[in-house]
Design a protein around this motif. Structure first.
Motif, PDB file in Angstrom:
ATOM      1  N   PRO A 133       0.897  -1.416   0.166  1.00 50.51           N
ATOM      2  CA  PRO A 133       0.060  -0.026  -0.036  1.00 50.51           C
ATOM      3  C   PRO A 133       0.760   1.230  -0.087  1.00 50.51           C
ATOM      4  O   PRO A 133       0.521   2.169  -0.732  1.00 50.51           O
ATOM      5  CB  PRO A 133      -0.740  -0.115   1.344  1.00 50.51           C
ATOM      6  CG  PRO A 133      -0.930  -1.796   1.262  1.00 50.51           C
ATOM      7  CD  PRO A 133       0.536  -2.231   1.106  1.00 50.51           C
ATOM      8  N   LYS A 165       0.989   3.894  -2.913  1.00 44.63           N
ATOM      9  CA  LYS A 165       0.617   5.429  -2.696  1.00 44.63           C
ATOM     10  C   LYS A 165       1.591   6.312  -3.110  1.00 44.63           C
ATOM     11  O   LYS A 165       1.266   7.388  -3.474  1.00 44.63           O
ATOM     12  CB  LYS A 165       0.530   5.662  -0.931  1.00 44.63           C
ATOM     13  CG  LYS A 165      -0.101   7.073  -0.777  1.00 44.63           C
ATOM     14  CD  LYS A 165      -0.190   6.980   0.741  1.00 44.63           C
ATOM     15  CE  LYS A 165      -0.644   8.487   1.224  1.00 44.63           C
ATOM     16  NZ  LYS A 165      -1.107   8.472   2.854  1.00 44.63           N
ATOM     17  N   LYS A 166       3.000   5.925  -3.091  1.00 48.41           N
ATOM     18  CA  LYS A 166       4.079   6.680  -3.507  1.00 48.41           C
ATOM     19  C   LYS A 166       3.998   6.768  -5.193  1.00 48.41           C
ATOM     20  O   LYS A 166       4.567   7.899  -5.633  1.00 48.41           O
ATOM     21  CB  LYS A 166       5.296   6.172  -3.016  1.00 48.41           C
ATOM     22  CG  LYS A 166       6.847   6.836  -3.123  1.00 48.41           C
ATOM     23  CD  LYS A 166       7.806   6.167  -2.784  1.00 48.41           C
ATOM     24  CE  LYS A 166       9.116   6.995  -3.188  1.00 48.41           C
ATOM     25  NZ  LYS A 166      10.305   6.286  -2.624  1.00 48.41           N
ATOM     26  N   ARG A 196      -1.554  11.271 -10.059  1.00 47.17           N
ATOM     27  CA  ARG A 196      -3.066  11.726  -9.706  1.00 47.17           C
ATOM     28  C   ARG A 196      -4.078  11.773 -10.821  1.00 47.17           C
ATOM     29  O   ARG A 196      -5.162  11.147 -10.347  1.00 47.17           O
ATOM     30  CB  ARG A 196      -3.032  13.249  -9.158  1.00 47.17           C
ATOM     31  CG  ARG A 196      -4.302  13.720  -8.245  1.00 47.17           C
ATOM     32  CD  ARG A 196      -4.169  15.009  -7.862  1.00 47.17           C
ATOM     33  NE  ARG A 196      -3.872  16.056  -8.978  1.00 47.17           N
ATOM     34  CZ  ARG A 196      -3.976  17.436  -8.896  1.00 47.17           C
ATOM     35  NH1 ARG A 196      -4.020  17.940  -7.573  1.00 47.17           N
ATOM     36  NH2 ARG A 196      -3.882  18.142  -9.998  1.00 47.17           N
ATOM     37  N   VAL A 229      -5.589   3.099   0.564  1.00 42.15           N
ATOM     38  CA  VAL A 229      -4.931   4.307  -0.293  1.00 42.15           C
ATOM     39  C   VAL A 229      -6.349   5.094  -1.005  1.00 42.15           C
ATOM     40  O   VAL A 229      -7.326   4.336  -1.406  1.00 42.15           O
ATOM     41  CB  VAL A 229      -4.281   3.471  -1.260  1.00 42.15           C
ATOM     42  CG1 VAL A 229      -3.466   4.739  -2.304  1.00 42.15           C
ATOM     43  CG2 VAL A 229      -3.139   2.694  -0.701  1.00 42.15           C
ATOM     44  N   ASP A 230      -6.167   6.386  -1.010  1.00 45.85           N
ATOM     45  CA  ASP A 230      -7.101   7.246  -1.802  1.00 45.85           C
ATOM     46  C   ASP A 230      -6.836   7.173  -3.130  1.00 45.85           C
ATOM     47  O   ASP A 230      -6.170   7.750  -3.534  1.00 45.85           O
ATOM     48  CB  ASP A 230      -6.911   8.546  -1.189  1.00 45.85           C
ATOM     49  CG  ASP A 230      -8.138   9.495  -1.943  1.00 45.85           C
ATOM     50  OD1 ASP A 230      -9.153   8.975  -2.097  1.00 45.85           O
ATOM     51  OD2 ASP A 230      -7.999  10.678  -1.692  1.00 45.85           O
ATOM     52  N   LEU A 231      -7.846   6.142  -3.906  1.00 41.01           N
ATOM     53  CA  LEU A 231      -7.542   6.209  -5.421  1.00 41.01           C
ATOM     54  C   LEU A 231      -8.818   6.429  -6.086  1.00 41.01           C
ATOM     55  O   LEU A 231      -9.854   6.033  -5.818  1.00 41.01           O
ATOM     56  CB  LEU A 231      -7.533   4.500  -5.649  1.00 41.01           C
ATOM     57  CG  LEU A 231      -6.083   3.733  -4.859  1.00 41.01           C
ATOM     58  CD1 LEU A 231      -5.897   2.523  -5.472  1.00 41.01           C
ATOM     59  CD2 LEU A 231      -4.773   4.532  -5.381  1.00 41.01           C
TER      60      LEU A 231
END
Length: 351
Positions: free
Chosen positions: A57, A61-62, A66, A84-86
């Protein structure tokens, strides 16, 4: 167009899900893949899974971009959507076997189920899997796109030759039955071995070849005990993992392919066998009748005696064998990786 391609473990091994991913995406022109994977750090069972759950995760994220579409390529990575905010996310869900078949209470799979519900689109591989996803995950059917696997006809085609069997010390006069796949309980190999034992009473000169790695803890040991109890140590051969090219050669070398699985989201091996001109027997359950149509013999996967009967018929009736080969070749050509790639690109553009 650039896609964040969230693929899990980095591996060169080709199996059902990785084959699906690689075959489709090498056909997508003008699509750049930002591959987000984690390294294969250990052969010890479970270690890579720990990396997947606890380190991956942070890697995702890294490395995400965006504005990219996010494509999570396996259903068992859907938990990432919880951690993770996807945004703009597609998940390829081949099946939900742990939930629908094994009724798992595994907390990771609870997270996977929640993650699947957050996906803006799900790609799956069969009508059967679509219905299961809708039923068990409570995901809207109109947001599920069916994009089936296919066969690489440049690799899997009729080139009948028994040379690939020499390394396994199989004689020219022996009939050979092939199984390709994993060894977990739903694959039903125990029943295949029992049926094979009974078949040997009718056709003594027959071998069973099993291609694939022992991927399920403790099952290989139980299979070997079963084989020893039936005195079949010289008649059942485990090849381990083989390359795609060698697999095509093996399909072309054998007399019959048997795939008695109890539950499949799709099932690529029966199609590959058909494409090589090998007659197929498979189960009448889950997605398999949808895959093979009328081009294979389908049987109740709990009926060992019926499987014996059908194996015997296909190994001894040349007319039936030729008819099933003809139907199988025709059926396999209905599945195209190029078409699957076009459908995948359409889903990307829609999102």
């Amino acid at each position: 167009m650039e896609i964040d391609y969230i693929n899990g473990l980095k591996t060169d091994e080709i199996f059902g899900m990785s084959k699906y991913q690689s075959e489709i995406h090498r056909r997508l022109n003008n699509v750049k893949l930002n591959r987000i994977e984690y390294p294969n750090i250990s052969k010890v069972p479970g270690v890579n899974k720990l990396v997947e759950c606890f380190a991956y995760p942070f890697i995702v994220k890294k490395k995400i971009v965006r504005d990219n579409i996010k494509h999570i390529t396996r259903q068992d990575l859907a938990f990432l959507l919880e951690l993770v905010d996807l945004k703009k996310t597609i998940v390829t869900c081949h099946d939900i076997i742990p939930i629908a078949y094994y009724n798992t209470r595994n907390p990771i799979w609870k997270l996977n189920a929640k993650g699947l519900r957050k996906a803006e689109k799900i790609i799956t591989v069969s009508e059967f899997s679509k219905k299961d996803i809708s039923k068990y995950i409570k995901y809207p059917e109109d947001q599920i796109e069916i994009i089936p696997p296919a066969v690489d006809h440049n690799l899997y085609y009729p080139n009948r030759n028994r040379a690939a069997l020499k390394k396994y010390r199989i004689e020219e006069t022996e009939k050979v039955i092939l199984y390709v796949g994993a060894e977990e309980p739903r694959k039903n190999i125990q029943l295949l071995i029992n049926s094979f034992s009974k078949l040997k009473n009718k056709i003594p000169q027959v071998k069973l070849l099993k291609v694939g790695t022992p991927n399920y803890l403790g099952v290989r040991e139980k299979l070997l005990e079963q084989i020893e109890s039936l005195n079949l140590q010289k008649d059942i051969i485990f090849t381990g993992y083989v390359s795609e090219r060698e697999l095509a050669e093996i399909y072309n070398a054998v007399d019959l392919f048997v795939f008695p699985s109890l539950y499949e989201g799709f099932g690529i091996p029966p199609l590959e066998a058909m494409a090589c001109g090998t007659p197929v027997i498979t189960s009448n359950t889950s997605s398999l009748p949808e895959v093979v149509g009328d081009a294979a013999i389908v049987v109740d996967p709990y009926d060992a005696d019926k499987l014996v009967e059908e194996m015997y018929q296909l190994l001894t009736d040349d007319g039936l064998k030729k008819e099933m080969i003809r139907k199988g070749l025709k059926r396999s050509k209905m599945f195209s990786w190029d078409e699957s790639a076009r459908k995948t690109l359409r889903v990307y553009k829609e999102l």
